[in-house]
Scaffold this active site. Sequence first.
Site, PDB file in Angstrom:
ATOM      1  CG  ASN A  28      -1.747   1.206   1.400  1.00 33.81           C
ATOM      2  OD1 ASN A  28      -1.792   2.042   0.498  1.00 33.81           O
ATOM      3  ND2 ASN A  28      -2.420   1.327   2.540  1.00 33.81           N
ATOM      4  CE  LYS A  48      -0.251   3.129   4.849  1.00 31.66           C
ATOM      5  NZ  LYS A  48      -0.157   3.207   6.300  1.00 31.66           N
ATOM      6  CG  HIS A 104      -5.966   1.588   5.266  1.00 38.11           C
ATOM      7  ND1 HIS A 104      -5.498   2.568   6.110  1.00 38.11           N
ATOM      8  CD2 HIS A 104      -4.957   0.721   5.087  1.00 38.11           C
ATOM      9  CE1 HIS A 104      -4.241   2.294   6.420  1.00 38.11           C
ATOM     10  NE2 HIS A 104      -3.886   1.173   5.813  1.00 38.11           N
ATOM     11  CD  GLU A 137      -3.073   5.312   6.790  1.00 36.24           C
ATOM     12  OE1 GLU A 137      -3.066   5.364   5.550  1.00 36.24           O
ATOM     13  OE2 GLU A 137      -2.137   4.798   7.448  1.00 36.24           O
ATOM     14  CD  GLU A 197      -3.389  -2.602   7.383  1.00 35.15           C
ATOM     15  OE1 GLU A 197      -2.227  -2.725   6.978  1.00 35.15           O
ATOM     16  OE2 GLU A 197      -4.090  -1.622   7.105  1.00 35.15           O
ATOM     17  N   GLY A 217       2.374   2.163  11.002  1.00 33.13           N
ATOM     18  CA  GLY A 217       3.337   3.263  10.950  1.00 33.13           C
ATOM     19  C   GLY A 217       4.038   3.553  12.269  1.00 33.13           C
ATOM     20  CB  SER A 222       5.113  -1.772  12.129  1.00 31.94           C
ATOM     21  OG  SER A 222       4.698  -0.459  12.427  1.00 31.94           O
TER      22      SER A 222
HETATM   23  P1  13P Z   1       3.013   0.447   7.677  1.00 30.04           P
HETATM   24  O1  13P Z   1       3.531  -0.863   7.104  1.00 30.04           O
HETATM   25  O2  13P Z   1       3.729   1.632   7.171  1.00 30.04           O
HETATM   26  O3  13P Z   1       2.895   0.366   9.159  1.00 30.04           O
HETATM   27  O4  13P Z   1       1.517   0.604   7.121  1.00 30.04           O
HETATM   28  C1  13P Z   1       0.647  -0.456   7.227  1.00 30.04           C
HETATM   29  C2  13P Z   1      -0.558  -0.169   6.440  1.00 30.04           C
HETATM   30  O5  13P Z   1      -1.356   0.693   6.795  1.00 30.04           O
HETATM   31  C3  13P Z   1      -0.775  -0.918   5.204  1.00 30.04           C
HETATM   32  O6  13P Z   1      -2.060  -0.731   4.706  1.00 30.04           O
END
Ligand code: 13P
Length: 258
Positions: free
Chosen positions: A8, A10, A93, A95, A165, A171, A211
Amino acid sequence: MKKFIIGNWKMNLNVHEASLFATKLAQDVPIKRGVETVICPSSLALSPLSLQINHRQMKLGAQNCYWRDEGAFTGEIAAAQLRGLAQYVLVGHSERRHIFDEDDREIRFKVQAALRNGLTPVLCVGETETERGEGDTAHVLGDQIVSGLLNVGSDQIDDVLIAYEPVWAIGSGRTPEPNEIEEAVKMIRSQIGHMFGRNAATSVPVLYGGSVNLANAESILRAKGVSGLLIGGASLIAPEFAGMVQIAADVLKEEKDG
Ligand code: 13P
């Protein structure tokens, strides 16, 4: 059972940068039977990348979609418009849920829009740190699964992926212990079992995200019930992402050789 390595990206890389990065991935990412590699760039890059990538090497996913198929919805991108450009779409997701206030109803409609338009939804679920602290993880995951998959038919569940997740792991550089991931994945599978039966409970792919990097990928992929990884930051480092595809192939081979 197939393994999934999904990157992803982002809101990173413009169209030009995305194309350059995809060229790097093309050099690094191994093509492995039984491992499905997917990249989710910004929607702007889907069209050029769909012409650029080797679809045997990797597939494309969108990071979001709107649930109506067309109409006066300024700024939105319909699942219907992603058809032919992407094969997967991330839905719900963390976010999207937390920054953009997406609710369970909207997420459910998006899952259905994806299925209606021939895309595989990757339904993302996960508890916050507070919810975990209060012992609410099972409850939260159960609710998100029930709500997200409410109107999915038993003939459609095979076309759905789940990503676990934990919000606090995204993150942050922190991950749950493998046994905690196993426990959460078990809760998710058990809820799917209640809704769609025992076969679906074992066959629906459940990925872990939050992460993930080259150093912890192997132990997570070895966790019982985990079918793959949803990777944020580390998916933007070509050798890390490619390395994780290789690890997935190695773990799959070991599982097959028993
Ligand atoms: P990170 O791997 O940067 O923690 O992000 C995970 C994520 O949100 C994947 O969709």
